[in-house]
Scaffold this motif. Structure first.
Motif, PDB file in Angstrom:
ATOM      1  N   ASN A   8       0.818  -1.221   0.000  1.00 56.78           N
ATOM      2  CA  ASN A   8       0.000   0.000   0.000  1.00 56.78           C
ATOM      3  C   ASN A   8       0.848   1.265   0.000  1.00 56.78           C
ATOM      4  O   ASN A   8       0.394   2.311   0.445  1.00 56.78           O
ATOM      5  N   ARG A   9       2.069   1.182  -0.500  1.00 55.55           N
ATOM      6  CA  ARG A   9       2.960   2.344  -0.462  1.00 55.55           C
ATOM      7  C   ARG A   9       3.617   2.550  -1.814  1.00 55.55           C
ATOM      8  O   ARG A   9       4.053   1.588  -2.465  1.00 55.55           O
ATOM      9  N   SER A  10       3.675   3.795  -2.246  1.00 48.23           N
ATOM     10  CA  SER A  10       4.391   4.157  -3.479  1.00 48.23           C
ATOM     11  C   SER A  10       5.754   4.726  -3.097  1.00 48.23           C
ATOM     12  O   SER A  10       5.874   5.441  -2.089  1.00 48.23           O
ATOM     13  N   TYR A  11       6.744   4.423  -3.896  1.00 50.07           N
ATOM     14  CA  TYR A  11       8.121   4.793  -3.576  1.00 50.07           C
ATOM     15  C   TYR A  11       8.623   5.860  -4.543  1.00 50.07           C
ATOM     16  O   TYR A  11       8.323   5.845  -5.742  1.00 50.07           O
ATOM     17  N   ASP A  12       9.425   6.780  -3.981  1.00 53.32           N
ATOM     18  CA  ASP A  12      10.052   7.824  -4.788  1.00 53.32           C
ATOM     19  C   ASP A  12      11.352   7.342  -5.420  1.00 53.32           C
ATOM     20  O   ASP A  12      11.753   7.825  -6.476  1.00 53.32           O
ATOM     21  N   TRP A  13      12.032   6.405  -4.750  1.00 51.50           N
ATOM     22  CA  TRP A  13      13.342   5.937  -5.210  1.00 51.50           C
ATOM     23  C   TRP A  13      13.456   4.456  -4.897  1.00 51.50           C
ATOM     24  O   TRP A  13      13.297   4.032  -3.737  1.00 51.50           O
ATOM     25  N   ILE A  14      13.735   3.656  -5.934  1.00 50.40           N
ATOM     26  CA  ILE A  14      13.918   2.215  -5.769  1.00 50.40           C
ATOM     27  C   ILE A  14      15.325   1.862  -6.239  1.00 50.40           C
ATOM     28  O   ILE A  14      15.689   2.125  -7.384  1.00 50.40           O
ATOM     29  N   LEU A  15      16.112   1.289  -5.333  1.00 51.30           N
ATOM     30  CA  LEU A  15      17.462   0.833  -5.651  1.00 51.30           C
ATOM     31  C   LEU A  15      17.444  -0.683  -5.622  1.00 51.30           C
ATOM     32  O   LEU A  15      17.151  -1.284  -4.574  1.00 51.30           O
ATOM     33  N   THR A  16      17.778  -1.309  -6.738  1.00 50.97           N
ATOM     34  CA  THR A  16      17.629  -2.753  -6.853  1.00 50.97           C
ATOM     35  C   THR A  16      18.595  -3.289  -7.896  1.00 50.97           C
ATOM     36  O   THR A  16      19.232  -2.528  -8.635  1.00 50.97           O
ATOM     37  N   ASP A  17      18.715  -4.613  -7.930  1.00 52.98           N
ATOM     38  CA  ASP A  17      19.505  -5.291  -8.967  1.00 52.98           C
ATOM     39  C   ASP A  17      18.621  -6.132  -9.873  1.00 52.98           C
ATOM     40  O   ASP A  17      19.103  -6.995 -10.596  1.00 52.98           O
ATOM     41  N   LYS A  18      17.319  -5.874  -9.830  1.00 52.74           N
ATOM     42  CA  LYS A  18      16.361  -6.586 -10.675  1.00 52.74           C
ATOM     43  C   LYS A  18      15.617  -5.584 -11.545  1.00 52.74           C
ATOM     44  O   LYS A  18      15.173  -4.539 -11.060  1.00 52.74           O
ATOM     45  N   LEU A  19      15.521  -5.892 -12.835  1.00 47.75           N
ATOM     46  CA  LEU A  19      14.856  -5.008 -13.777  1.00 47.75           C
ATOM     47  C   LEU A  19      13.350  -5.028 -13.524  1.00 47.75           C
ATOM     48  O   LEU A  19      12.727  -6.095 -13.560  1.00 47.75           O
ATOM     49  N   PRO A  20      12.726  -3.876 -13.232  1.00 48.63           N
ATOM     50  CA  PRO A  20      11.281  -3.868 -12.985  1.00 48.63           C
ATOM     51  C   PRO A  20      10.498  -4.155 -14.265  1.00 48.63           C
ATOM     52  O   PRO A  20      10.870  -3.711 -15.348  1.00 48.63           O
ATOM     53  N   SER A  21       9.439  -4.916 -14.121  1.00 52.74           N
ATOM     54  CA  SER A  21       8.619  -5.270 -15.284  1.00 52.74           C
ATOM     55  C   SER A  21       7.842  -4.067 -15.807  1.00 52.74           C
ATOM     56  O   SER A  21       7.740  -3.855 -17.013  1.00 52.74           O
ATOM     57  N   LYS A  22       7.302  -3.256 -14.901  1.00 49.11           N
ATOM     58  CA  LYS A  22       6.540  -2.070 -15.287  1.00 49.11           C
ATOM     59  C   LYS A  22       7.005  -0.886 -14.449  1.00 49.11           C
ATOM     60  O   LYS A  22       6.452  -0.608 -13.385  1.00 49.11           O
ATOM     61  N   PRO A  23       8.063  -0.170 -14.917  1.00 50.92           N
ATOM     62  CA  PRO A  23       8.543   0.966 -14.140  1.00 50.92           C
ATOM     63  C   PRO A  23       7.499   2.073 -14.055  1.00 50.92           C
ATOM     64  O   PRO A  23       6.839   2.404 -15.038  1.00 50.92           O
ATOM     65  N   SER A  24       7.377   2.637 -12.868  1.00 51.10           N
ATOM     66  CA  SER A  24       6.447   3.747 -12.679  1.00 51.10           C
ATOM     67  C   SER A  24       7.109   5.047 -13.104  1.00 51.10           C
ATOM     68  O   SER A  24       8.265   5.299 -12.750  1.00 51.10           O
ATOM     69  N   PRO A  25       6.436   5.894 -13.869  1.00 49.65           N
ATOM     70  CA  PRO A  25       7.060   7.157 -14.297  1.00 49.65           C
ATOM     71  C   PRO A  25       7.301   8.122 -13.144  1.00 49.65           C
ATOM     72  O   PRO A  25       8.096   9.055 -13.277  1.00 49.65           O
ATOM     73  N   GLN A  26       6.650   7.927 -12.004  1.00 51.97           N
ATOM     74  CA  GLN A  26       6.832   8.809 -10.856  1.00 51.97           C
ATOM     75  C   GLN A  26       7.967   8.341  -9.948  1.00 51.97           C
ATOM     76  O   GLN A  26       8.293   9.019  -8.971  1.00 51.97           O
ATOM     77  N   THR A  27       8.574   7.210 -10.235  1.00 50.03           N
ATOM     78  CA  THR A  27       9.610   6.634  -9.383  1.00 50.03           C
ATOM     79  C   THR A  27      10.958   6.684 -10.084  1.00 50.03           C
ATOM     80  O   THR A  27      11.050   6.468 -11.287  1.00 50.03           O
ATOM     81  N   PHE A  28      12.004   6.981  -9.297  1.00 49.06           N
ATOM     82  CA  PHE A  28      13.370   6.976  -9.807  1.00 49.06           C
ATOM     83  C   PHE A  28      14.000   5.624  -9.483  1.00 49.06           C
ATOM     84  O   PHE A  28      13.966   5.172  -8.333  1.00 49.06           O
ATOM     85  N   TYR A  29      14.564   4.968 -10.504  1.00 49.34           N
ATOM     86  CA  TYR A  29      15.134   3.631 -10.342  1.00 49.34           C
ATOM     87  C   TYR A  29      16.654   3.690 -10.532  1.00 49.34           C
ATOM     88  O   TYR A  29      17.155   4.321 -11.471  1.00 49.34           O
ATOM     89  N   THR A  30      17.374   3.016  -9.626  1.00 49.27           N
ATOM     90  CA  THR A  30      18.812   2.832  -9.756  1.00 49.27           C
ATOM     91  C   THR A  30      19.065   1.330  -9.812  1.00 49.27           C
ATOM     92  O   THR A  30      18.895   0.625  -8.813  1.00 49.27           O
ATOM     93  N   LEU A  31      19.447   0.845 -10.994  1.00 48.80           N
ATOM     94  CA  LEU A  31      19.623  -0.586 -11.229  1.00 48.80           C
ATOM     95  C   LEU A  31      21.103  -0.896 -11.322  1.00 48.80           C
ATOM     96  O   LEU A  31      21.818  -0.319 -12.155  1.00 48.80           O
ATOM     97  N   SER A  32      21.579  -1.798 -10.478  1.00 48.26           N
ATOM     98  CA  SER A  32      22.998  -2.159 -10.453  1.00 48.26           C
ATOM     99  C   SER A  32      23.195  -3.545 -11.043  1.00 48.26           C
ATOM    100  O   SER A  32      22.278  -4.370 -11.083  1.00 48.26           O
ATOM    101  N   GLY A  33      24.432  -3.776 -11.522  1.00 50.67           N
ATOM    102  CA  GLY A  33      24.781  -5.090 -12.037  1.00 50.67           C
ATOM    103  C   GLY A  33      24.253  -5.393 -13.413  1.00 50.67           C
ATOM    104  O   GLY A  33      24.148  -6.564 -13.788  1.00 50.67           O
ATOM    105  N   MET A  34      23.926  -4.389 -14.217  1.00 48.81           N
ATOM    106  CA  MET A  34      23.440  -4.631 -15.575  1.00 48.81           C
ATOM    107  C   MET A  34      23.858  -3.472 -16.478  1.00 48.81           C
ATOM    108  O   MET A  34      24.076  -2.354 -16.019  1.00 48.81           O
ATOM    109  N   ALA A  35      23.990  -3.777 -17.766  1.00 51.68           N
ATOM    110  CA  ALA A  35      24.440  -2.786 -18.732  1.00 51.68           C
ATOM    111  C   ALA A  35      23.324  -1.798 -19.051  1.00 51.68           C
ATOM    112  O   ALA A  35      22.148  -2.045 -18.781  1.00 51.68           O
ATOM    113  N   GLN A  36      23.717  -0.665 -19.641  1.00 47.51           N
ATOM    114  CA  GLN A  36      22.765   0.377 -20.006  1.00 47.51           C
ATOM    115  C   GLN A  36      21.794  -0.130 -21.066  1.00 47.51           C
ATOM    116  O   GLN A  36      22.181  -0.735 -22.053  1.00 47.51           O
TER     117      GLN A  36
END
Length: 397
Positions: A274-302
């Motif tokens: 029940n919570r929306s996040y402003d910043w998600i730091l993860t090593d897994k590619l999100p299936s449906k990124p939210s346009p309101q959330t900033f994602y930092t993805l590690s361990g993968m190429a651009q």
């Protein structure tokens, strides 16, 4: 004849190598037991005058092999019998009211001529029957510009780019454009209001005149700020890493950011439904990124994607990341967050030299253009190599 890599033609100078080897080889005398050598002295002196090449056909074939190899590496293209294709002009416009107003005459004239005038957005919407003014300004980045260019059919296209000259364009190392392109840049002279954050204890976080990040009870009255903050209150952060060490390292970096600069983070180790996040730091590619959330993805190429998704090809642990090992991870994460909220952007424009080095024309031919001549040269190279080996083994040269 054109070449994809013309500088490799300098390799043809290697033809001097077999010539030098032939001269050196014929000077290597071999002592042989011989009777009555005195009767051959006069004949030997006559033959030793000047330079004489042995095995001339073999020398010529070896020189041709080196020249042919240089041609193969330079990737020649034959277009002698092709009609010059019709060039289509495409005008790609940054979705900004300032750009549309500044180049209104040029874009209107292009539309009258039947040329394509397209907004550099996700849909590449055309302006055929629409007025040029009235297009709303959207968040624009160099990555969005490159994505729009890549989606265009740039073959036989003369691309005209209409952009605001700002530091945003330098967010990427280079921007690839077609070989035929023209750049039209305008300087946004209007003083844009600066964004700011509201953090702990109602402190105002912003970039001051000296370019430093500060947190003060009130905004600097000598600067112009936006009417509302880009974010107010705690920044909801989700840490979701498969490795516990990476989870701990990033969490410690965020704690350092909070202690030094006063960022207000609310960190979750597991996602709450029940919570929306402003910043998600993860090593897994999100299936449906939210346009309101900033994602930092590690361990993968651009990957090509949205502007709110940032990639790093290393895992954020001291063993795998220099940033984490040297203590630069908190600063790097803070810069990424400031860039997301556009706190560090200024109205400074790039110089002409920086613009020229930023936009790199590419004219890579299609496979069909290279296939015929490449296959023919390769077949000739193999045949000459077989002949060279046969002569060399036959004459022991």
């Amino acid at each position: 004849m054109q070449f994809v890599e013309p500088f490799l033609l300098w390799g043809a100078l290697a033809v001097s190598i077999p010539v030098a080897i032939h001269f050196w080889h014929q000077k290597q005398g071999k002592p042989l037991p011989w009777a009555a050598t005195q009767w051959l002295i006069e004949k030997q002196q006559q033959q030793s005058r000047g330079f004489r090449l042995d095995n001339v056909p073999l020398l010529i074939i070896r020189c041709l092999l080196l020249i042919l190899l240089a041609f193969l590496l330079a990737q020649p293209i034959l277009n002698w019998f092709q009609q010059p294709p019709a060039i289509q002009k495409v005008h790609l416009v940054q979705p900004s009211q300032a750009v549309a107003d500044n180049y209104k005459f040029e874009l209107t004239d292009a539309r009258k001529k039947g040329e394509k005038v397209i907004w550099a957005d996700e849909r590449l919407s055309e302006l055929d029957d629409k007025p040029i003014n009235g297009q709303p300004s959207t968040r624009f980045s160099a990555l969005k510009l490159q994505t729009a260019i890549n989606r265009l059919d740039t073959k036989n296209t003369e691309l005209h780019l209409y952009l605001i000259n700002s530091q945003k364009l330098a967010d990427v190392p280079v921007i690839s454009v077609p070989a035929k392109f023209s750049l039209h840049t305008a300087v946004d002279s209007a003083a844009q209001p600066r964004p700011y954050l509201v953090v702990k204890n109602e402190q105002k976080m912003f970039i001051n005149r000296t370019g430093k990040l500060v947190s003060l009870p009130t905004l600097d009255p000598t600067l112009k700020f936006q009417s509302v903050p880009v974010h107010s209150g705690p920044i909801a952060v989700l840490l979701s890493y498969q490795k516990a060490q990476e989870q701990q390292t990033v969490k410690a970096a965020l704690a350092a950011l909070s202690d030094v600069y006063g960022f207000d983070f609310s960190i979750d180790d597991k996602p709450a439904s029940n919570r929306s996040y402003d910043w998600i730091l993860t090593d897994k590619l999100p299936s449906k990124p939210s346009p309101q959330t900033f994602y930092t993805l590690s361990g993968m190429a651009q990957l090509d994607g949205q502007a709110n998704v940032m990639f790093t090809n290393e895992s954020l642990t001291p063993q795998t990341s220099d940033r984490a090992a040297t203590g630069q991870l908190p600063e790097w994460l803070g810069l990424q967050l400031l860039h997301h909220y556009e706190l560090g952007l200024t109205n400074a424009s790039l110089s002409n030299r920086d613009l020229q080095s930023l936009f790199v024309p590419t004219n890579k031919p299609t496979t069909e253009q290279q296939a015929g001549i490449q296959h023919g040269l390769l077949l000739l190279f193999v045949c000459l190599l077989a002949v060279e080996r046969w002569i060399a083994l036959t004459k022991n040269a």
